[in-house]
Design a protein around this motif. Structure first.
Motif, PDB file in Angstrom:
ATOM      1  N   PHE A 121       0.844  -1.194   0.000  1.00  0.00           N
ATOM      2  CA  PHE A 121       0.000   0.000   0.000  1.00  0.00           C
ATOM      3  C   PHE A 121       0.879   1.244   0.000  1.00  0.00           C
ATOM      4  N   ASP A 122       0.457   2.252  -0.765  1.00  0.00           N
ATOM      5  CA  ASP A 122       1.074   3.574  -0.696  1.00  0.00           C
ATOM      6  C   ASP A 122      -0.038   4.592  -0.441  1.00  0.00           C
ATOM      7  N   ALA A 123       0.305   5.869  -0.545  1.00  0.00           N
ATOM      8  CA  ALA A 123      -0.694   6.895  -0.228  1.00  0.00           C
ATOM      9  C   ALA A 123      -1.900   6.811  -1.161  1.00  0.00           C
ATOM     10  N   ALA A 124      -1.629   6.558  -2.445  1.00  0.00           N
ATOM     11  CA  ALA A 124      -2.726   6.518  -3.417  1.00  0.00           C
ATOM     12  C   ALA A 124      -3.658   5.336  -3.157  1.00  0.00           C
ATOM     13  N   THR A 125      -3.090   4.163  -2.937  1.00  0.00           N
ATOM     14  CA  THR A 125      -3.937   2.984  -2.738  1.00  0.00           C
ATOM     15  C   THR A 125      -4.617   3.015  -1.366  1.00  0.00           C
ATOM     16  N   THR A 126      -3.978   3.627  -0.381  1.00  0.00           N
ATOM     17  CA  THR A 126      -4.646   3.800   0.911  1.00  0.00           C
ATOM     18  C   THR A 126      -5.847   4.730   0.763  1.00  0.00           C
ATOM     19  N   GLY A 127      -5.677   5.790  -0.019  1.00  0.00           N
ATOM     20  CA  GLY A 127      -6.801   6.682  -0.293  1.00  0.00           C
ATOM     21  C   GLY A 127      -7.909   5.979  -1.064  1.00  0.00           C
ATOM     22  N   ALA A 128      -7.513   5.110  -2.010  1.00  0.00           N
ATOM     23  CA  ALA A 128      -8.518   4.357  -2.769  1.00  0.00           C
ATOM     24  C   ALA A 128      -9.297   3.427  -1.855  1.00  0.00           C
ATOM     25  N   LEU A 129      -8.605   2.807  -0.914  1.00  0.00           N
ATOM     26  CA  LEU A 129      -9.286   1.928   0.042  1.00  0.00           C
ATOM     27  C   LEU A 129     -10.303   2.717   0.874  1.00  0.00           C
ATOM     28  N   ALA A 130      -9.927   3.919   1.267  1.00  0.00           N
ATOM     29  CA  ALA A 130     -10.845   4.738   2.062  1.00  0.00           C
ATOM     30  C   ALA A 130     -12.052   5.195   1.248  1.00  0.00           C
ATOM     31  N   MET A 131     -11.878   5.341  -0.062  1.00  0.00           N
ATOM     32  CA  MET A 131     -12.974   5.794  -0.910  1.00  0.00           C
ATOM     33  C   MET A 131     -13.926   4.673  -1.317  1.00  0.00           C
ATOM     34  N   LEU A 132     -13.476   3.435  -1.218  1.00  0.00           N
ATOM     35  CA  LEU A 132     -14.295   2.319  -1.690  1.00  0.00           C
ATOM     36  C   LEU A 132     -15.663   2.218  -1.003  1.00  0.00           C
ATOM     37  N   PRO A 133     -15.742   2.276   0.338  1.00  0.00           N
ATOM     38  CA  PRO A 133     -17.062   2.075   0.960  1.00  0.00           C
ATOM     39  C   PRO A 133     -18.149   3.022   0.459  1.00  0.00           C
ATOM     40  N   PRO A 134     -17.945   4.349   0.478  1.00  0.00           N
ATOM     41  CA  PRO A 134     -19.047   5.203   0.004  1.00  0.00           C
ATOM     42  C   PRO A 134     -19.369   5.004  -1.470  1.00  0.00           C
ATOM     43  N   LEU A 135     -18.333   4.795  -2.295  1.00  0.00           N
ATOM     44  CA  LEU A 135     -18.585   4.639  -3.727  1.00  0.00           C
ATOM     45  C   LEU A 135     -19.338   3.348  -4.032  1.00  0.00           C
ATOM     46  N   VAL A 136     -18.857   2.244  -3.458  1.00  0.00           N
ATOM     47  CA  VAL A 136     -19.477   0.946  -3.766  1.00  0.00           C
ATOM     48  C   VAL A 136     -20.845   0.833  -3.105  1.00  0.00           C
ATOM     49  N   PHE A 137     -20.975   1.324  -1.879  1.00  0.00           N
ATOM     50  CA  PHE A 137     -22.292   1.304  -1.230  1.00  0.00           C
ATOM     51  C   PHE A 137     -23.307   2.098  -2.051  1.00  0.00           C
ATOM     52  N   ALA A 138     -22.887   3.242  -2.587  1.00  0.00           N
ATOM     53  CA  ALA A 138     -23.807   4.051  -3.383  1.00  0.00           C
ATOM     54  C   ALA A 138     -24.210   3.320  -4.658  1.00  0.00           C
TER      55      ALA A 138
END
Length: 217
Positions: free
Chosen positions: A46-63
Protein backbone atom coordinates in the motif's frame (compact mmCIF):
# COMPACT_ATOMS: atom_id res chain seq x y z
CA UNK A 1 -51.24 -1.83 15.55
CA UNK A 2 -53.38 -3.61 18.11
CA UNK A 3 -51.46 -6.28 20.01
CA UNK A 4 -54.13 -8.90 19.29
CA UNK A 5 -53.67 -8.42 15.53
CA UNK A 6 -50.03 -9.39 15.70
CA UNK A 7 -48.97 -12.73 14.36
CA UNK A 8 -46.96 -15.05 16.61
CA UNK A 9 -43.18 -15.19 16.26
CA UNK A 10 -43.40 -18.92 15.58
CA UNK A 11 -42.88 -19.66 11.92
CA UNK A 12 -40.75 -16.54 11.42
CA UNK A 13 -37.80 -17.24 13.71
CA UNK A 14 -35.56 -18.19 10.77
CA UNK A 15 -36.28 -14.88 9.06
CA UNK A 16 -35.71 -12.98 12.31
CA UNK A 17 -32.34 -14.61 12.97
CA UNK A 18 -31.32 -14.16 9.34
CA UNK A 19 -32.11 -10.44 9.45
CA UNK A 20 -30.32 -9.89 12.77
CA UNK A 21 -27.19 -11.85 11.84
CA UNK A 22 -27.03 -10.04 8.52
CA UNK A 23 -27.18 -6.72 10.35
CA UNK A 24 -24.37 -7.83 12.65
CA UNK A 25 -22.19 -8.73 9.66
CA UNK A 26 -22.74 -5.61 7.55
CA UNK A 27 -19.94 -3.40 8.92
CA UNK A 28 -17.13 -5.56 10.39
CA UNK A 29 -15.58 -6.35 7.00
CA UNK A 30 -15.19 -2.61 6.40
CA UNK A 31 -14.11 -1.52 9.87
CA UNK A 32 -11.71 -4.42 10.49
CA UNK A 33 -9.13 -3.25 7.93
CA UNK A 34 -8.03 0.25 9.13
CA UNK A 35 -6.58 -0.97 12.46
CA UNK A 36 -4.51 -3.54 10.56
CA UNK A 37 -3.12 -1.25 7.86
CA UNK A 38 0.14 -0.85 9.76
CA UNK A 39 0.77 -4.54 9.13
CA UNK A 40 -1.16 -5.10 5.92
CA UNK A 41 0.16 -2.00 4.15
CA UNK A 42 3.88 -2.83 4.06
CA UNK A 43 3.24 -6.50 3.26
CA UNK A 44 0.93 -5.87 0.32
CA UNK A 45 2.53 -2.67 -0.93
CA UNK A 46 0.00 0.00 0.00
CA UNK A 47 1.07 3.57 -0.70
CA UNK A 48 -0.69 6.90 -0.23
CA UNK A 49 -2.73 6.52 -3.42
CA UNK A 50 -3.94 2.98 -2.74
CA UNK A 51 -4.65 3.80 0.91
CA UNK A 52 -6.80 6.68 -0.29
CA UNK A 53 -8.52 4.36 -2.77
CA UNK A 54 -9.29 1.93 0.04
CA UNK A 55 -10.84 4.74 2.06
CA UNK A 56 -12.97 5.79 -0.91
CA UNK A 57 -14.30 2.32 -1.69
CA UNK A 58 -17.06 2.07 0.96
CA UNK A 59 -19.05 5.20 0.00
CA UNK A 60 -18.58 4.64 -3.73
CA UNK A 61 -19.48 0.95 -3.77
CA UNK A 62 -22.29 1.30 -1.23
CA UNK A 63 -23.81 4.05 -3.38
CA UNK A 64 -23.54 1.99 -6.57
CA UNK A 65 -25.02 -1.08 -4.86
CA UNK A 66 -27.78 1.03 -3.37
CA UNK A 67 -28.80 2.22 -6.83
CA UNK A 68 -28.75 -1.27 -8.39
CA UNK A 69 -30.29 -3.33 -5.61
CA UNK A 70 -33.96 -2.21 -5.86
CA UNK A 71 -34.08 -3.43 -9.47
CA UNK A 72 -32.50 -6.72 -8.40
CA UNK A 73 -35.09 -7.11 -5.65
CA UNK A 74 -37.91 -6.66 -8.15
CA UNK A 75 -36.28 -9.17 -10.48
CA UNK A 76 -35.07 -11.86 -8.09
CA UNK A 77 -36.95 -11.21 -4.85
CA UNK A 78 -35.39 -10.07 -1.56
CA UNK A 79 -34.35 -13.54 -0.36
CA UNK A 80 -32.34 -14.29 -3.48
CA UNK A 81 -30.74 -10.86 -3.41
CA UNK A 82 -29.77 -11.46 0.22
CA UNK A 83 -28.19 -14.78 -0.77
CA UNK A 84 -26.19 -13.15 -3.58
CA UNK A 85 -25.08 -10.39 -1.19
CA UNK A 86 -23.83 -12.93 1.36
CA UNK A 87 -21.99 -14.96 -1.29
CA UNK A 88 -20.26 -11.80 -2.56
CA UNK A 89 -19.27 -10.83 0.97
CA UNK A 90 -17.94 -14.27 1.94
CA UNK A 91 -16.00 -14.74 -1.31
CA UNK A 92 -14.49 -11.27 -1.06
CA UNK A 93 -13.45 -11.63 2.57
CA UNK A 94 -11.83 -15.03 2.10
CA UNK A 95 -10.20 -13.96 -1.15
CA UNK A 96 -8.60 -10.78 0.13
CA UNK A 97 -7.21 -12.64 3.15
CA UNK A 98 -5.24 -14.82 0.72
CA UNK A 99 -3.82 -12.27 -1.74
CA UNK A 100 -0.24 -11.02 -1.86
CA UNK A 101 -0.56 -7.63 -3.51
CA UNK A 102 -2.53 -4.46 -3.12
CA UNK A 103 -4.70 -4.37 -6.26
CA UNK A 104 -6.35 -7.78 -5.79
CA UNK A 105 -6.95 -6.76 -2.17
CA UNK A 106 -8.72 -3.61 -3.35
CA UNK A 107 -10.75 -5.49 -5.96
CA UNK A 108 -11.91 -8.11 -3.48
CA UNK A 109 -12.66 -5.40 -0.92
CA UNK A 110 -14.93 -3.82 -3.54
CA UNK A 111 -16.68 -7.19 -3.93
CA UNK A 112 -17.19 -7.37 -0.15
CA UNK A 113 -18.63 -3.88 -0.07
CA UNK A 114 -20.89 -4.60 -3.04
CA UNK A 115 -22.33 -7.52 -1.08
CA UNK A 116 -22.86 -5.46 2.02
CA UNK A 117 -24.18 -2.52 0.03
CA UNK A 118 -26.84 -4.86 -1.33
CA UNK A 119 -27.45 -6.08 2.23
CA UNK A 120 -28.05 -2.53 3.44
CA UNK A 121 -30.83 -2.08 0.89
CA UNK A 122 -32.46 -5.51 1.11
CA UNK A 123 -32.94 -5.63 4.90
CA UNK A 124 -35.84 -3.12 5.13
CA UNK A 125 -37.94 -4.96 2.48
CA UNK A 126 -37.32 -8.23 4.30
CA UNK A 127 -38.46 -6.70 7.59
CA UNK A 128 -41.57 -5.34 5.88
CA UNK A 129 -42.32 -8.69 4.23
CA UNK A 130 -41.89 -10.96 7.25
CA UNK A 131 -42.67 -8.59 10.13
CA UNK A 132 -45.26 -6.03 9.00
CA UNK A 133 -46.80 -6.26 12.48
CA UNK A 134 -43.50 -5.79 14.35
CA UNK A 135 -41.48 -3.49 12.11
CA UNK A 136 -40.44 -1.18 14.95
CA UNK A 137 -39.09 -3.95 17.18
CA UNK A 138 -37.24 -5.81 14.42
CA UNK A 139 -35.82 -2.61 12.92
CA UNK A 140 -34.57 -1.52 16.35
CA UNK A 141 -32.97 -4.93 16.80
CA UNK A 142 -31.09 -4.89 13.53
CA UNK A 143 -29.98 -1.26 13.93
CA UNK A 144 -28.57 -2.17 17.36
CA UNK A 145 -26.66 -5.15 15.98
CA UNK A 146 -25.40 -3.01 13.10
CA UNK A 147 -23.82 -0.70 15.69
CA UNK A 148 -22.44 -3.66 17.66
CA UNK A 149 -20.76 -5.09 14.56
CA UNK A 150 -19.32 -1.70 13.64
CA UNK A 151 -17.79 -1.28 17.09
CA UNK A 152 -16.64 -4.86 17.68
CA UNK A 153 -14.51 -5.56 14.63
CA UNK A 154 -11.94 -2.74 15.05
CA UNK A 155 -11.64 -3.58 18.75
CA UNK A 156 -10.95 -7.24 18.00
CA UNK A 157 -8.87 -6.78 14.83
CA UNK A 158 -5.46 -6.23 16.42
CA UNK A 159 -5.79 -8.77 19.29
CA UNK A 160 -6.87 -11.49 16.85
CA UNK A 161 -4.03 -10.56 14.48
CA UNK A 162 -1.51 -10.75 17.34
CA UNK A 163 -2.76 -14.22 18.29
CA UNK A 164 -2.76 -15.45 14.68
CA UNK A 165 -2.02 -13.03 11.82
CA UNK A 166 -3.80 -10.28 9.93
CA UNK A 167 -5.21 -12.69 7.35
CA UNK A 168 -7.09 -14.63 9.99
CA UNK A 169 -8.26 -11.40 11.62
CA UNK A 170 -9.82 -10.31 8.32
CA UNK A 171 -11.14 -13.70 7.21
CA UNK A 172 -12.81 -14.62 10.52
CA UNK A 173 -15.70 -12.25 9.83
CA UNK A 174 -16.60 -14.30 6.76
CA UNK A 175 -17.91 -16.94 9.14
CA UNK A 176 -20.44 -14.44 10.53
CA UNK A 177 -21.54 -13.62 6.99
CA UNK A 178 -21.87 -17.30 6.05
CA UNK A 179 -23.92 -17.93 9.18
CA UNK A 180 -26.64 -15.67 7.73
CA UNK A 181 -27.55 -18.41 5.25
CA UNK A 182 -28.37 -21.01 7.91
CA UNK A 183 -31.58 -19.50 9.36
CA UNK A 184 -32.69 -18.41 5.89
CA UNK A 185 -32.31 -22.01 4.69
CA UNK A 186 -34.48 -23.14 7.62
CA UNK A 187 -37.05 -20.44 6.78
CA UNK A 188 -37.08 -21.49 3.12
CA UNK A 189 -37.62 -25.16 3.97
CA UNK A 190 -40.42 -24.28 6.34
CA UNK A 191 -42.07 -22.14 3.67
CA UNK A 192 -41.81 -25.00 1.15
CA UNK A 193 -43.40 -27.41 3.62
CA UNK A 194 -46.26 -25.01 4.33
CA UNK A 195 -46.80 -24.42 0.62
CA UNK A 196 -46.87 -28.16 -0.04
CA UNK A 197 -49.37 -28.63 2.78
CA UNK A 198 -51.62 -25.91 1.37
CA UNK A 199 -51.43 -27.46 -2.10
CA UNK A 200 -52.22 -30.92 -0.70
CA UNK A 201 -55.18 -29.55 1.28
CA UNK A 202 -56.44 -27.72 -1.80
CA UNK A 203 -56.15 -30.86 -3.92
CA UNK A 204 -58.00 -32.92 -1.32
CA UNK A 205 -60.77 -30.31 -1.09
CA UNK A 206 -61.13 -30.26 -4.88
CA UNK A 207 -61.35 -34.05 -4.98
CA UNK A 208 -64.04 -34.05 -2.29
CA UNK A 209 -66.01 -31.41 -4.19
CA UNK A 210 -65.86 -33.46 -7.38
CA UNK A 211 -66.90 -36.60 -5.54
CA UNK A 212 -69.79 -34.77 -3.88
CA UNK A 213 -70.94 -33.41 -7.21
CA UNK A 214 -70.80 -36.84 -8.80
CA UNK A 215 -72.79 -38.32 -5.92
CA UNK A 216 -75.45 -35.64 -6.19
CA UNK A 217 -75.91 -36.33 -9.88
Amino acid sequence: MNYFLRKPWRGRIGALLGILIMALSLRPAVSVVPPLLGTVGPELGFDAATTGALAMLPPLVFAAAGLATPALIRWLGPERVLTVAVLFAVAGQLGRAAVDSVWPFLGLSALVMAGYGMGNVVLPPLVKKYFPDRMGVVTAGYVTLLAVGTAASPQLAVPVAELTDWRVSIAVWASVSALVLVPWAVQFLRHRQEQRRVNDDGGAASAQAVAAGAGAS
